[in-house]
Design an enzyme around this catalytic site. Structure first.
Site, PDB file in Angstrom:
ATOM      1  N   ASP A 133      52.547  46.351  20.058  1.00 24.30           N
ATOM      2  CA  ASP A 133      53.186  46.976  18.896  1.00 24.30           C
ATOM      3  C   ASP A 133      54.132  48.071  19.373  1.00 24.30           C
ATOM      4  O   ASP A 133      54.038  48.540  20.518  1.00 24.30           O
ATOM      5  CB  ASP A 133      52.113  47.581  17.979  1.00 24.30           C
ATOM      6  CG  ASP A 133      52.603  47.792  16.545  1.00 24.30           C
ATOM      7  OD1 ASP A 133      53.795  47.524  16.270  1.00 24.30           O
ATOM      8  OD2 ASP A 133      51.798  48.235  15.709  1.00 24.30           O
ATOM      9  N   GLY A 134      55.018  48.471  18.494  1.00 25.35           N
ATOM     10  CA  GLY A 134      55.950  49.544  18.791  1.00 25.35           C
ATOM     11  C   GLY A 134      55.383  50.900  18.395  1.00 25.35           C
ATOM     12  O   GLY A 134      54.203  51.042  18.056  1.00 25.35           O
ATOM     13  N   ALA A 135      56.224  51.920  18.440  1.00 24.54           N
ATOM     14  CA  ALA A 135      55.829  53.269  18.042  1.00 24.54           C
ATOM     15  C   ALA A 135      57.055  54.005  17.517  1.00 24.54           C
ATOM     16  O   ALA A 135      58.184  53.731  17.923  1.00 24.54           O
ATOM     17  CB  ALA A 135      55.225  54.026  19.222  1.00 24.54           C
ATOM     18  N   ASP A 136      56.812  54.938  16.609  1.00 24.63           N
ATOM     19  CA  ASP A 136      57.888  55.799  16.127  1.00 24.63           C
ATOM     20  C   ASP A 136      58.063  57.002  17.044  1.00 24.63           C
ATOM     21  O   ASP A 136      59.167  57.516  17.197  1.00 24.63           O
ATOM     22  CB  ASP A 136      57.593  56.245  14.699  1.00 24.63           C
ATOM     23  CG  ASP A 136      57.537  55.061  13.746  1.00 24.63           C
ATOM     24  OD1 ASP A 136      58.539  54.315  13.674  1.00 24.63           O
ATOM     25  OD2 ASP A 136      56.501  54.855  13.093  1.00 24.63           O
ATOM     26  N   SER A 166      60.797  46.732  13.953  1.00 24.69           N
ATOM     27  CA  SER A 166      61.963  46.070  14.535  1.00 24.69           C
ATOM     28  C   SER A 166      61.729  45.624  15.971  1.00 24.69           C
ATOM     29  O   SER A 166      62.118  44.516  16.363  1.00 24.69           O
ATOM     30  CB  SER A 166      63.185  46.996  14.459  1.00 24.69           C
ATOM     31  OG  SER A 166      62.946  48.217  15.146  1.00 24.69           O
ATOM     32  N   GLU A 184      47.595  48.114  11.354  1.00 24.12           N
ATOM     33  CA  GLU A 184      47.874  48.262  12.780  1.00 24.12           C
ATOM     34  C   GLU A 184      46.710  48.943  13.484  1.00 24.12           C
ATOM     35  O   GLU A 184      46.299  48.540  14.578  1.00 24.12           O
ATOM     36  CB  GLU A 184      49.159  49.065  12.982  1.00 24.12           C
ATOM     37  CG  GLU A 184      50.422  48.314  12.591  1.00 24.12           C
ATOM     38  CD  GLU A 184      51.658  49.177  12.596  1.00 24.12           C
ATOM     39  OE1 GLU A 184      52.767  48.609  12.557  1.00 24.12           O
ATOM     40  OE2 GLU A 184      51.539  50.425  12.636  1.00 24.12           O
ATOM     41  N   LYS A 206      62.017  57.099  21.890  1.00 33.04           N
ATOM     42  CA  LYS A 206      60.755  57.336  21.192  1.00 33.04           C
ATOM     43  C   LYS A 206      59.774  58.178  22.013  1.00 33.04           C
ATOM     44  O   LYS A 206      58.755  58.627  21.480  1.00 33.04           O
ATOM     45  CB  LYS A 206      60.092  55.995  20.837  1.00 33.04           C
ATOM     46  CG  LYS A 206      60.983  55.043  20.040  1.00 33.04           C
ATOM     47  CD  LYS A 206      61.355  55.606  18.693  1.00 33.04           C
ATOM     48  CE  LYS A 206      62.296  54.694  17.933  1.00 33.04           C
ATOM     49  NZ  LYS A 206      61.717  53.382  17.634  1.00 33.04           N
ATOM     50  N   GLY A 260      53.739  53.949  11.792  1.00 26.12           N
ATOM     51  CA  GLY A 260      53.679  53.811  10.347  1.00 26.12           C
ATOM     52  C   GLY A 260      55.001  53.939   9.643  1.00 26.12           C
ATOM     53  O   GLY A 260      55.045  53.958   8.414  1.00 26.12           O
ATOM     54  N   GLY A 261      56.096  53.998  10.412  1.00 23.06           N
ATOM     55  CA  GLY A 261      57.403  54.049   9.766  1.00 23.06           C
ATOM     56  C   GLY A 261      57.663  52.831   8.896  1.00 23.06           C
ATOM     57  O   GLY A 261      58.378  52.900   7.902  1.00 23.06           O
TER      58      GLY A 261
END
Length: 223
Positions: A85-88, A34, A107, A125, A99-100
């Protein structure tokens, strides 16, 4: 600020980072999720500066192409200046759980090629110890039960992600109940299990830059 407003703010900050630090005509790697989607939307403002982008998933490729951004195959790219990139979850050493969205393997491959990995996420996060978010492990389907037993032996509680297949045709086990105090060691240990493609710990190749959205604005942290 709402969570979506924070994601939009950090996406704009990442766009500005790319504009200032990626040479004109450079190749950009783009993640999945997202927050990455907000970043892709923000990229439309500077797409003329990009030589192309490498997508970490089919969904990201489709969104990039929807904005008229040229998408390249990683095998056709000799180098990549920045990967965003994002992160969980992300800890204070800038190791991450990702990897959510199920794109962890691609990635991780794209991140390995990039000179600079920029993580973008909101303050929820950032954690002192990772593990609250289940650790995704991509597994070749015939090895699912075996890998699950081995993950239990490591102290985890693996659950099959129902009705989900990765872009690579594999399944994901989400591992609950871990307290990840040595992320690089655990990453290597899980990856050594036969049948594991990779796991969602990004510690051996963590983020170089963290752009963190908070209610007071976007903060920058370096590895």
């Amino acid at each position: 600020m709402t969570q979506d407003e924070m994601k939009q703010a950090v996406a704009a900050a990442a766009r500005d980072y790319v504009r200032e630090n990626l040479s004109a005509g450079g190749i950009l790697g783009v993640g999945t999720g997202s927050t990455a989607n907000f970043f892709i939307d923000a990229l439309a403002d500077i797409k003329h500066r990009l030589g192309g982008a490498v997508a970490s998933s089919e969904a990201t490729k489709k969104r990039l192409e929807g904005h008229g951004i040229r998408v390249l195959d990683l095998n056709d790219v000799d180098g990549m200046g920045i990967y965003v990139d994002g992160a969980d979850e992300i800890d204070h050493g800038l190791s991450m759980v990702k990897g959510g969205g199920g794109a962890l393997t691609r990635e991780k491959i794209v991140a390995a090629v990039a000179t600079t990995f920029v993580c973008i996420c909101d303050a929820s996060k950032r954690v002192p110890v990772m593990g609250r978010f289940p650790l995704p492990v991509e597994v070749i389907p015939m090895a699912r039960a075996y890998v699950a037993r081995e993950l239990i032996a490591l102290g985890g509680k693996p659950r099959l992600r129902e009705n989900f297949v990765t872009d690579n045709g594999n399944v994901i086990l989400d591992v609950h109940g871990l307290s990840i105090t040595a992320p690089a060691e655990l990453e290597a240990r899980i990856n050594q299990l036969v049948g594991v493609v990779t796991n969602g710990l990004f510690a051996r190749r963590g983020a170089d830059v963290l752009l963190l959205a908070t209610p007071d604005g976007v903060q920058t942290f370096l590895r």
